[in-house]
Structures are given as C-alpha cells and as structure tokens.
Write a protein that holds these residues in place. Structure first.
Motif, PDB file in Angstrom:
ATOM      1  N   CYS A 123       0.834  -1.210   0.000  1.00 51.56           N
ATOM      2  CA  CYS A 123       0.000   0.000   0.000  1.00 51.56           C
ATOM      3  C   CYS A 123       0.862   1.251   0.000  1.00 51.56           C
ATOM      4  O   CYS A 123       0.592   2.208  -0.749  1.00 51.56           O
ATOM      5  CB  CYS A 123      -0.932  -0.009   1.212  1.00 51.56           C
ATOM      6  N   GLU A 138       2.253   2.147  -3.294  1.00 51.61           N
ATOM      7  CA  GLU A 138       1.258   2.639  -4.244  1.00 51.61           C
ATOM      8  C   GLU A 138       0.593   3.934  -3.776  1.00 51.61           C
ATOM      9  O   GLU A 138      -0.406   4.357  -4.347  1.00 51.61           O
ATOM     10  CB  GLU A 138       0.193   1.566  -4.483  1.00 51.61           C
ATOM     11  N   GLU A 150     -10.699   5.327  -3.416  1.00 48.07           N
ATOM     12  CA  GLU A 150      -9.467   5.017  -4.145  1.00 48.07           C
ATOM     13  C   GLU A 150      -8.465   4.303  -3.240  1.00 48.07           C
ATOM     14  O   GLU A 150      -7.789   3.357  -3.665  1.00 48.07           O
ATOM     15  CB  GLU A 150      -8.855   6.297  -4.717  1.00 48.07           C
ATOM     16  N   ASP A 179      -9.418   0.775  -2.962  1.00 49.15           N
ATOM     17  CA  ASP A 179      -9.060   0.038  -4.180  1.00 49.15           C
ATOM     18  C   ASP A 179      -7.607  -0.431  -4.120  1.00 49.15           C
ATOM     19  O   ASP A 179      -7.283  -1.560  -4.513  1.00 49.15           O
ATOM     20  CB  ASP A 179      -9.263   0.921  -5.410  1.00 49.15           C
ATOM     21  N   VAL A 180      -6.733   0.442  -3.632  1.00 50.45           N
ATOM     22  CA  VAL A 180      -5.316   0.078  -3.500  1.00 50.45           C
ATOM     23  C   VAL A 180      -5.153  -1.050  -2.482  1.00 50.45           C
ATOM     24  O   VAL A 180      -4.400  -2.005  -2.710  1.00 50.45           O
ATOM     25  CB  VAL A 180      -4.480   1.312  -3.113  1.00 50.45           C
ATOM     26  N   ASP A 224      -7.422  -3.290  -1.678  1.00 53.13           N
ATOM     27  CA  ASP A 224      -7.959  -4.492  -2.330  1.00 53.13           C
ATOM     28  C   ASP A 224      -6.887  -5.161  -3.190  1.00 53.13           C
ATOM     29  O   ASP A 224      -6.697  -6.378  -3.129  1.00 53.13           O
ATOM     30  CB  ASP A 224      -9.145  -4.125  -3.226  1.00 53.13           C
ATOM     31  N   ALA A 225      -6.223  -4.353  -4.007  1.00 57.02           N
ATOM     32  CA  ALA A 225      -5.218  -4.897  -4.923  1.00 57.02           C
ATOM     33  C   ALA A 225      -4.044  -5.482  -4.165  1.00 57.02           C
ATOM     34  O   ALA A 225      -3.506  -6.541  -4.548  1.00 57.02           O
ATOM     35  CB  ALA A 225      -4.750  -3.790  -5.874  1.00 57.02           C
ATOM     36  N   ALA A 226      -3.645  -4.834  -3.076  1.00 60.27           N
ATOM     37  CA  ALA A 226      -2.516  -5.341  -2.288  1.00 60.27           C
ATOM     38  C   ALA A 226      -2.863  -6.673  -1.636  1.00 60.27           C
ATOM     39  O   ALA A 226      -2.036  -7.594  -1.600  1.00 60.27           O
ATOM     40  CB  ALA A 226      -2.125  -4.316  -1.223  1.00 60.27           C
ATOM     41  N   ALA A 285      -5.134  -8.811  -2.743  1.00 65.30           N
ATOM     42  CA  ALA A 285      -5.230  -9.794  -3.823  1.00 65.30           C
ATOM     43  C   ALA A 285      -3.864 -10.287  -4.258  1.00 65.30           C
ATOM     44  O   ALA A 285      -3.658 -11.487  -4.514  1.00 65.30           O
ATOM     45  CB  ALA A 285      -5.985  -9.183  -5.005  1.00 65.30           C
ATOM     46  N   GLU A 286      -2.903  -9.366  -4.335  1.00 67.12           N
ATOM     47  CA  GLU A 286      -1.567  -9.743  -4.779  1.00 67.12           C
ATOM     48  C   GLU A 286      -0.849 -10.615  -3.759  1.00 67.12           C
ATOM     49  O   GLU A 286      -0.175 -11.590  -4.140  1.00 67.12           O
ATOM     50  CB  GLU A 286      -0.735  -8.477  -5.039  1.00 67.12           C
TER      51      GLU A 286
END
Length: 450
Positions: A404, A407, A436, A439-440, A442-444, A446-447
């Motif tokens: 996070c 990003e 927003e 969203d970051v 979420d992506a972290a 998921a990764e």
C-alpha cells in the motif's frame, strides 16, 4: 477532486506518484537520519513529509499519499485544518508559554470546560492538562491511588497505555515497547480481555467480564484495587472491540468495589468511533477519562477529566507539568473541537464506517487470510491469519502494508501478534479519496494473500 487550502498552500486531494517510493530526496534524508537519529526510533513510511492537507500527505519528492493513518488518530480534523492553523498562529503571536502553574491563561480553562461538557456523564467534573496520552494515564493512576488510598491497578491483555515506566508496566506487549527496559512499576495486575475473535465461541461480554472479575477478586482482592484501567476499544493491541456487556459489567463492579473506573480514550476519543467518546456506545460513564491524540488537531496536548471529588482530592501542586496545557496547543484544541462540532465529525465517522466496513467484509469473503473485520466509526481493522486457522500472519500483514505504501496509501499495522491492518482516516476525508485508497488495499491483498 477537492483541493484543501492549508495556510499559503493548496494540497490537491489526490494520490499521485512522480518518483519511485522512496524517491531520491527521501533517500538522501534517510542517510542523514542514519548519522544523526538513533535507530531505536522507527518510522512506518520510507519517505519524508514536506506538507499535508486534508487527507493527503506530500513527501519531499512530490509524491502524494492518501492518509489512512492520521498520524495514529491525531489529525482527525484533517492535516493543517484551516481553523486550527489560524488559531495556533494567532496564539503564537500573542504568547507561546508562561507555564499554567506560574501564569495561568484562559485557553487552559476553556479546554477544561469543553472536556467537562463532552466527556460522558452529567456529574461535576474537573480536568488537568498534560503533554501526552502516557502522561494523562500516569496521572489517572496517581489520582486513583490518592483518592482511594489503595495501590493495585488492574489492566488487560493486549492493552497499550504508553512508554513511560509506569505506562510500560500497564502496557501488555513486550516488543518493542517493554523489551529490556525494566524493572517496571509494581502493583499492576493484568486480566483477560474480551476478544471475540479469540475467545471461546459464544462467550458473551458478561461472561468475559465475570472471568476477569473472578481473577481480580481471587488474585488481587477487591479491597486493594485503586483503579480498573481499560481502552473501550483497544488501539495498539489490535482494535479489539470487546463483546457487548463487558465494559458495563466492569464499570458496575468497580463502583460496587470502591475502585476507580478509568477509560483510556486517548485513541478512541474525539469522534473517532462515531461518538465523542467510545464509552458512550454502551452508555458507560467512567470515573476518569484520559484523552490526547485527536484533541488538538496535531499539536501535543492531553487531558485527564473526571469526577470532581477524585481530582480535587489531590493536594495543590500534586498535578502539573511545565508544558502541560501549552497555550498554543489549547488554542488548537478549542478550534479542533469547534470544527468537530460544526462539521458533525462524529457523524462523518459513522459515514466512513458505513462505506468502509462492507468493503472490508467483501474482501474477507474473497480471501481466507482475513480472520476478522472489526471496529467502529473511522477506527477499523482486519486481522490477518493463515487460512483456515486463527494463527496470526504478521509477515503477510507487513507485506500488504508495504505494498500500500509503495502505491501511495498510508496504512498502519497493530496487534499483539503484529497481524492487524488498521485504518484511521481523517474524519474529513472525501468519499472518492477514501474509495481510491480502498481500491489500492484491495489490490494489495489480492496480490499478497491470493
């Protein structure tokens, strides 16, 4: 996107990365720091801050980060809130210090009046002001011991109350807070906390309280207890929200036993949980309340507020401190409280919960690594575990937090086991900016958690 005016500058409310993280200027400052600052002081972020406004922090390389940490629940009214800035500037121009114990001033009195109005209960109250939450807690213990003539202080597993010698004794976690810093103050007794995620399935708040009270009575003795000290929602311990009924049962037992019930609202206070104070969620009226963090919009100030008969039992000169209730910090606090009242930031905290909690719960459904989602208002967290277990996964927590940060989103970690991601956005954060940031996150997740 809404820009935030902070003094002479406007800080765009957007996430924007213009260099790698950390950038070259931050790396240069890190090298200077290594030569001048002890390594015993750590930092969450690898970047150095140049300015901030609203819900955005800008580093020395021009990178803009969405702030979901608020300097650990301090800048609840936003970074460099205009009314706070103006009040502090005006006070600096008038005078910066006299020491209230030498030459008193109205600002100190006005802050204490606000604390009497805002803290739970309609009883007669008194306050004293200090510099930090740890000082407020330490003075709460002093007052409770003096007023009761007793010595024992009851605290709880996973608690965090500060870094002074006494408050280290009150704090549960060894590393990094206590390790090899002892010996610590005595007559501190630790009891089991209500921790719904880790308690026996179905354990109620009343049952958890009965468990703790039984141990207090058998191991300490009710007649020896000066104070029962607890965070209504634990902070550094992992945003642990006790089961309903736990806090009222402890408060009731304290009053029956002649012990002082102390709510440490340093992190939970000043609209953070959707009420002015977290104790209000279960109509608990503490005998003493400690405050700091969100009280003054970023300036150092703390308070101890409670029943008049308790605080006035101390002899004149028994409480105080050179900088306690600094006039600039008091001016900032009065402006902060006005801002919270005028903008209904308790309501804003509830709106943040309504927006964020479903996102975190949906994230939990998509990964087995999130064991628990919890919190109130704008004090929310996820506890990360190895899938299918309750085994803490501190390594995963660290990786997600760092992802996070890379990003452009500031998140914090916490917890006795280092496995909790905590979110403490400024209460003034805009919904687009907040979305927003999620969203970051979420992506972290998921990764790194799959």
């Amino acid at each position: 996107m809404t820009d935030v005016l902070t003094g002479p500058e406007t800080v765009p409310q957007q996430r924007r990365l213009v260099t790698e993280v950390p950038g070259p200027r931050s790396r240069e400052l890190a090298a200077r720091r290594a030569a001048a600052v002890t390594s015993a002081v750590g930092s969450v972020l690898p970047v150095y801050v140049q300015r901030a406004g609203g819900g955005v922090v800008v580093d020395v390389d021009g990178n803009s980060f969405i702030d979901l940490g608020s300097g650990i629940a301090v800048t609840s009214v936003g970074h460099a809130a205009p009314e706070v800035v103006a009040a502090a500037q005006a006070q600096v121009a008038a005078f910066t210090h006299t020491c209230f114990m030498v030459g008193p001033y109205e600002g100190y009195v006005a802050v204490c009046e606000e604390l009497a109005r805002l803290t739970p209960g309609d009883h007669e109250k008194r306050s004293a002001l200090f510099n930090s939450g740890a000082e407020a807690v330490e003075n709460a213990v002093k007052v409770a011991r003096h007023a009761t003539g007793r010595q024992a202080v009851v605290v709880f597993d996973h608690a965090y109350h500060g870094r002074t010698n006494l408050t280290m004794a009150l704090t549960a976690k060894n590393m990094p807070y206590k390790h090899r810093f002892g010996p610590f103050a005595g007559e501190v007794f630790r009891m089991p906390m209500s921790y719904p995620f880790r308690d026996a399935p179905g354990m109620t708040g009343e049952q958890a309280a009965a468990r703790a009270i039984g141990l207090i009575e058998s191991q300490v003795g009710a007649d020896n207890v000066a104070a029962v000290l607890i965070e209504p929602i634990q902070g550094e311990g992992g945003f642990v929200v006790p089961a309903p009924g736990f806090l009222p049962a402890l408060a009731d037992w304290s009053r029956r036993s002649g012990a002082v019930f102390v709510a440490d609202e340093v992190q939970t206070g000043f609209c953070r949980t959707g009420s002015w104070f977290a104790s209000e969620h279960e109509q608990v009226v503490p005998d003493l309340v400690t405050t700091a963090k969100g009280i003054a919009g970023g300036l150092p100030l703390a308070g101890l507020t409670g029943r008049a008969e308790l605080l006035d039992a101390c002899h004149t000169g028994g409480l105080g401190g050179t900088y306690g209730g600094n006039p600039v910090a008091c001016a900032a606090a009065l402006a902060t409280i006005r801002t919270m009242r005028e903008q209904d930031l308790a309501g804003a905290a509830r709106a943040i919960e309504a927006a964020v909690l479903p996102r975190l719960q949906a994230l939990q459904e998509r990964t087995g690594a999130i064991g628990d989602v919890r919190g109130r208002g704008a004090m929310l967290a996820v506890e990360l575990v190895r899938p299918g277990t309750t085994e803490p996964d501190a390594g995963l927590t660290t990786r997600i937090a760092k992802a996070c940060h890379a990003e452009g989103v500031i998140v914090l970690t916490a917890g006795t086991f280092g496995n909790v991601l905590r979110l403490l956005p400024p209460l003034v954060i805009g919904p687009e900016l907040l979305g927003e940031a999620l969203d970051v996150l979420d992506a972290a997740v998921a990764e790194h958690a799959g």
